[in-house]
Write a protein that holds these residues in place. Structure first.
Motif, PDB file in Angstrom:
ATOM      1  N   LEU A 139      -1.836   7.338   5.549  1.00 22.60           N
ATOM      2  CA  LEU A 139      -0.554   6.893   5.898  1.00 22.60           C
ATOM      3  C   LEU A 139      -0.544   5.873   6.782  1.00 22.60           C
ATOM      4  O   LEU A 139       0.449   5.077   6.781  1.00 22.60           O
ATOM      5  CB  LEU A 139       0.248   8.293   6.713  1.00 22.60           C
ATOM      6  CG  LEU A 139       0.663   9.372   5.470  1.00 22.60           C
ATOM      7  CD1 LEU A 139       1.244  10.496   6.339  1.00 22.60           C
ATOM      8  CD2 LEU A 139       1.599   8.824   4.439  1.00 22.60           C
ATOM      9  N   ARG A 140      -1.524   5.592   7.501  1.00 22.16           N
ATOM     10  CA  ARG A 140      -1.729   4.526   8.489  1.00 22.16           C
ATOM     11  C   ARG A 140      -1.592   3.292   7.738  1.00 22.16           C
ATOM     12  O   ARG A 140      -2.512   3.149   6.880  1.00 22.16           O
ATOM     13  CB  ARG A 140      -2.786   4.913   9.578  1.00 22.16           C
ATOM     14  CG  ARG A 140      -2.546   5.697  10.429  1.00 22.16           C
ATOM     15  CD  ARG A 140      -3.645   5.617  11.694  1.00 22.16           C
ATOM     16  NE  ARG A 140      -3.459   6.869  12.294  1.00 22.16           N
ATOM     17  CZ  ARG A 140      -4.363   7.943  12.453  1.00 22.16           C
ATOM     18  NH1 ARG A 140      -5.575   7.772  11.953  1.00 22.16           N
ATOM     19  NH2 ARG A 140      -4.310   8.947  12.983  1.00 22.16           N
ATOM     20  N   GLY A 141      -0.513   2.491   7.923  1.00 18.37           N
ATOM     21  CA  GLY A 141      -0.573   1.172   7.396  1.00 18.37           C
ATOM     22  C   GLY A 141       0.170   1.100   5.864  1.00 18.37           C
ATOM     23  O   GLY A 141      -0.016   0.130   5.350  1.00 18.37           O
ATOM     24  N   ARG A 153       0.733  -1.293   0.022  1.00 20.57           N
ATOM     25  CA  ARG A 153      -0.028  -0.023  -0.023  1.00 20.57           C
ATOM     26  C   ARG A 153       0.865   1.209  -0.020  1.00 20.57           C
ATOM     27  O   ARG A 153       1.739   1.372   0.451  1.00 20.57           O
ATOM     28  CB  ARG A 153      -0.946  -0.088   1.129  1.00 20.57           C
ATOM     29  CG  ARG A 153      -1.860  -1.038   1.196  1.00 20.57           C
ATOM     30  CD  ARG A 153      -2.779  -1.039   2.518  1.00 20.57           C
ATOM     31  NE  ARG A 153      -2.252  -1.254   3.771  1.00 20.57           N
ATOM     32  CZ  ARG A 153      -1.529  -2.397   4.186  1.00 20.57           C
ATOM     33  NH1 ARG A 153      -1.456  -3.429   3.539  1.00 20.57           N
ATOM     34  NH2 ARG A 153      -0.962  -2.213   5.318  1.00 20.57           N
ATOM     35  N   THR A 154       0.525   2.329  -0.722  1.00 19.23           N
ATOM     36  CA  THR A 154       0.938   3.632  -0.741  1.00 19.23           C
ATOM     37  C   THR A 154       0.373   4.764  -0.556  1.00 19.23           C
ATOM     38  O   THR A 154      -0.898   4.818  -0.987  1.00 19.23           O
ATOM     39  CB  THR A 154       1.751   3.756  -2.269  1.00 19.23           C
ATOM     40  OG1 THR A 154       2.568   2.596  -2.747  1.00 19.23           O
ATOM     41  CG2 THR A 154       2.393   4.894  -2.452  1.00 19.23           C
ATOM     42  N   ALA A 155       0.756   5.819   0.095  1.00 20.00           N
ATOM     43  CA  ALA A 155       0.074   6.916   0.627  1.00 20.00           C
ATOM     44  C   ALA A 155       0.918   7.962   0.155  1.00 20.00           C
ATOM     45  O   ALA A 155       2.035   8.093   0.236  1.00 20.00           O
ATOM     46  CB  ALA A 155      -0.434   7.010   1.845  1.00 20.00           C
ATOM     47  N   ALA A 156       0.413   9.264  -0.282  1.00 18.41           N
ATOM     48  CA  ALA A 156       0.887  10.566  -0.474  1.00 18.41           C
ATOM     49  C   ALA A 156       0.788  11.363   0.602  1.00 18.41           C
ATOM     50  O   ALA A 156      -0.297  11.536   1.331  1.00 18.41           O
ATOM     51  CB  ALA A 156       0.557  11.005  -1.746  1.00 18.41           C
ATOM     52  N   ALA A 157       1.978  12.197   0.895  1.00 21.42           N
ATOM     53  CA  ALA A 157       1.648  13.450   1.725  1.00 21.42           C
ATOM     54  C   ALA A 157       2.215  14.489   1.445  1.00 21.42           C
ATOM     55  O   ALA A 157       3.483  14.596   0.797  1.00 21.42           O
ATOM     56  CB  ALA A 157       2.559  13.071   3.107  1.00 21.42           C
ATOM     57  N   TYR A 158       1.520  15.622   1.022  1.00 16.11           N
ATOM     58  CA  TYR A 158       2.146  16.866   0.463  1.00 16.11           C
ATOM     59  C   TYR A 158       1.197  17.995   0.843  1.00 16.11           C
ATOM     60  O   TYR A 158       0.121  18.005   1.270  1.00 16.11           O
ATOM     61  CB  TYR A 158       1.664  16.766  -1.139  1.00 16.11           C
ATOM     62  CG  TYR A 158       0.537  16.203  -1.598  1.00 16.11           C
ATOM     63  CD1 TYR A 158      -0.755  17.224  -1.778  1.00 16.11           C
ATOM     64  CD2 TYR A 158       0.273  14.634  -1.842  1.00 16.11           C
ATOM     65  CE1 TYR A 158      -1.866  16.921  -2.027  1.00 16.11           C
ATOM     66  CE2 TYR A 158      -1.322  14.606  -1.956  1.00 16.11           C
ATOM     67  CZ  TYR A 158      -2.093  15.466  -2.256  1.00 16.11           C
ATOM     68  OH  TYR A 158      -3.443  15.130  -2.516  1.00 16.11           O
ATOM     69  N   GLY A 159       1.794  19.199   0.809  1.00 15.99           N
ATOM     70  CA  GLY A 159       1.333  20.361   1.237  1.00 15.99           C
ATOM     71  C   GLY A 159       0.017  20.882   0.429  1.00 15.99           C
ATOM     72  O   GLY A 159      -0.237  20.464  -0.664  1.00 15.99           O
ATOM     73  N   GLY A 160      -0.708  21.712   0.921  1.00 14.07           N
ATOM     74  CA  GLY A 160      -1.849  22.616   0.297  1.00 14.07           C
ATOM     75  C   GLY A 160      -3.098  21.470   0.389  1.00 14.07           C
ATOM     76  O   GLY A 160      -4.158  21.684  -0.248  1.00 14.07           O
ATOM     77  N   ALA A 161      -2.956  20.546   1.326  1.00 14.62           N
ATOM     78  CA  ALA A 161      -4.289  19.546   1.251  1.00 14.62           C
ATOM     79  C   ALA A 161      -4.431  19.265   3.100  1.00 14.62           C
ATOM     80  O   ALA A 161      -3.121  19.475   3.798  1.00 14.62           O
ATOM     81  CB  ALA A 161      -3.886  18.339   0.813  1.00 14.62           C
ATOM     82  N   PRO A 162      -5.429  19.068   3.594  1.00 17.76           N
ATOM     83  CA  PRO A 162      -5.550  18.850   5.021  1.00 17.76           C
ATOM     84  C   PRO A 162      -4.920  17.629   5.469  1.00 17.76           C
ATOM     85  O   PRO A 162      -4.635  16.691   4.741  1.00 17.76           O
ATOM     86  CB  PRO A 162      -7.268  18.469   5.246  1.00 17.76           C
ATOM     87  CG  PRO A 162      -7.643  19.189   3.944  1.00 17.76           C
ATOM     88  CD  PRO A 162      -6.885  19.071   2.778  1.00 17.76           C
ATOM     89  N   PHE A 163      -4.336  17.720   6.593  1.00 16.15           N
ATOM     90  CA  PHE A 163      -3.460  16.777   7.402  1.00 16.15           C
ATOM     91  C   PHE A 163      -4.301  15.442   7.506  1.00 16.15           C
ATOM     92  O   PHE A 163      -3.991  14.476   7.370  1.00 16.15           O
ATOM     93  CB  PHE A 163      -2.965  17.389   8.727  1.00 16.15           C
ATOM     94  CG  PHE A 163      -1.712  17.843   8.745  1.00 16.15           C
ATOM     95  CD1 PHE A 163      -1.501  19.201   8.439  1.00 16.15           C
ATOM     96  CD2 PHE A 163      -0.835  17.272   9.108  1.00 16.15           C
ATOM     97  CE1 PHE A 163      -0.049  19.839   8.151  1.00 16.15           C
ATOM     98  CE2 PHE A 163       0.696  17.580   8.834  1.00 16.15           C
ATOM     99  CZ  PHE A 163       1.093  18.814   8.636  1.00 16.15           C
TER     100      PHE A 163
END
Length: 142
Positions: free
Chosen positions: A118-120, A101-111
């Motif tokens: 991101l969990r898992g 499983r893959t998840a993205a984290a980037y600015g300009g979007a709610p935490f």
């Protein structure tokens, strides 16, 4: 002389995922770096846009990780949210056959929604600023 993804060490399941999208033969950058990456060597590649760089690093990531491993197990840093989304999409498709499983984290979007995804996740694709924020707030442990 053409080469197959299987000859590079890619599993039949991932090779089938690629073939389903019409990707049946590795690009030069992939042929050059994927075998080294599979042996655990660091890789550094430079190639023009559209030459297959994402697959060159994504294939070894999804093949070397196991779905049973603690998450996150791999981190990909990208300079922009657009590239983060593009890389996340590719890793998601490639990882599906192996349960990665893959998840993205980037600015300009709610935490909130990002932290939940991101969990898992085995692979985190992030921009530097958002990654730093997540680590400082102890929402992501590296």
């Amino acid at each position: 002389m053409s080469q197959s993804f299987g000859a590079l060490g890619v599993s039949a399941e991932v090779e089938q995922e690629l073939a389903g999208r019409g990707i049946v033969e590795p690009f030069r950058i992939q042929s050059l770096v994927v075998p080294d990456a599979f042996t655990g060597r660091d890789i550094l590649g430079k190639a023009p846009t559209g030459s297959g760089k994402t697959l060159a690093f994504a294939l070894p990531i999804v093949e070397l990780l196991a779905a049973e491993e603690p998450a996150p197990a791999a981190l990909v840093l990208t300079p922009t949210r657009e590239l983060a989304l593009q890389v996340t999409e590719e890793l998601t498709l490639l990882g599906k056959p192996n349960g990665i499983r893959t998840a993205a984290a980037y600015g300009g979007a709610p935490f909130g929604p990002q932290v939940k995804r991101l969990r898992g996740a085995h692979v985190v694709v992030a921009t530097p600023g958002r990654l730093s924020d997540l680590v400082q707030r102890r929402l992501l442990s590296l």
